[in-house]
Enzyme design. Structure first.
Site: not given
Ligand code: APR
Length: 317
Positions: A11-13, A177
């Site tokens: 996703g974003q990160i 954190h």
């Molecule tokens: N297996 C693989 N990927 C997964 C799973 C899983 N079981 N469950 C969710 N995902 C993926 C989602 O599909 C999404 O693409 O994890 C990704 C998360 O991306 P974002 O929703 O954009 O979140 P992001 O901003 O990247 O943050 C991720 O880091 O800082 C922390 O609080 C934040 O817990 C969050 C995490």
């Protein structure tokens, strides 16, 4: 032989991690997400491959939902799970992300059992604990990216406030954190000058509060989702220290077994990251007030961890 970096969560990160890993040529990149998001991560991987001629890197980048593709990864960085939305605390993510991290830990354990694993998913101190328990990996191999980011925020805010280069601000942040984290003004310097000699008490108090609430400040601005550039770069610094044996001393959520009086919890502490993983935790002589602050944040982490419902895996053969 090229190194391999697996990013669980695209996703974003995850996407910024993929870009930074490629641009710094830390290794080939695998972005793994859920089957429903396989095409988007394949698209992100292709987009990054098409950026390579201008970005001047040769990393190979793939998107997948199949854990077989992370086989042999040297580093795994986990962002899988849900981010916060405005009005949510990191703890509100506990149930949903505990399940996600337990699944991820099983996949990594099966396919990349020697990888150095950096966990970013929130609530971070509990998620790194869950990953460690379920994977059964040695404590040196599992770390949480928190203090590295909290320290970056602390340094950035000081540089903004005082109008100095961020490069000259040195300091650290201990603890969990969350809003009880412990920035250490007493040990912070600007070009060698103690912070207390160039900033007023009011300024320092304001900087401490802003650092503690930094994640929330961004969540409020976004409305949906949380910070992504700075968490990504913080994890990359940790990955690079491991991959290149740079021996950086970084504030990380590391497993404490007696350090700082903490037993069996991942807490933000200064740690040496080398090719051995978390090679050493440094203990700072704290004042009574700092000790009290640390004890408050440790209690908070303990409570969150006690609310995680997990079943640890059998020890690795
Ligand atoms: N297996 C693989 N990927 C997964 C799973 C899983 N079981 N469950 C969710 N995902 C993926 C989602 O599909 C999404 O693409 O994890 C990704 C998360 O991306 P974002 O929703 O954009 O979140 P992001 O901003 O990247 O943050 C991720 O880091 O800082 C922390 O609080 C934040 O817990 C969050 C995490």
């Amino acid at each position: 032989m090229r190194k391999k970096v697996a990013l669980i969560g695209g996703g974003q990160i995850g996407q910024i991690l993929a870009m930074l890993t490629s641009m710094k040529e830390l290794g080939d990149v695998v972005i793994l997400d859920m089957p429903a998001f396989e095409n988007p991560v394949k698209g992100k991987a292709l987009d990054l491959a098409e950026m390579a001629p201008h970005g001047n890197y040769d990393s190979r980048i793939i998107g997948t939902s199949d854990y077989k593709d992370i086989e042999g990864a040297d580093v795994v960085i986990v962002t899988a799970g849900k981010p916060r939305e405005a009005g949510m605390t990191r703890e509100d993510l506990l149930d949903i992300n505990t399940k996600v991290i337990a699944d991820v830990a099983k996949g990594v354990r099966q396919h990349a059992p020697r990888a150095f694993c950096i966990i970013i998913t929130n609530p971070l101190d509990a998620m790194v604990y869950v990953f460690h328990k379920v994977s059964g990996f040695p404590k040196q191999q599992v770390v949480g990216m928190a203090g590295t980011l909290d320290t970056a925020r602390w340094r950035a805010f000081i540089a903004m406030e005082l109008g100095v280069s961020v490069a000259d601000v040195a300091g650290t942040v201990l603890g969990g954190h969350g809003p009880d984290m412990v920035p250490l003004p007493r040990l912070t310097t600007v070009g060698g000058v103690p912070l207390a000699e160039i900033a007023t008490k009011e300024q320092i108090d304001r900087l401490v509060t802003r650092t503690r609430e930094a994640g929330t400040e961004i969540v409020k601005l976004f409305g949906k989702g949380s910070a992504f550039f700075s968490p990504a770069w913080s994890a990359i610094v940790m990955a690079e220290s491991y991959l290149k044996d740079k021996r950086r001393v970084l504030a990380c959520a590391a497993m404490c077994e007696g350090e700082y009086g903490v037993q069996g919890l991942f807490i933000g502490v200064p740690a040496l990251i080398s090719a051995k993983g978390v090679e050493k935790i440094f203990e700072i002589q704290l004042t009574e007030e700092e000790k009290a602050q640390l004890s408050k944040t440790v209690e908070g982490v303990k409570k969150t961890v006690s609310e995680c419902r997990i079943s640890p895996a059998e020890p690795l053969p």
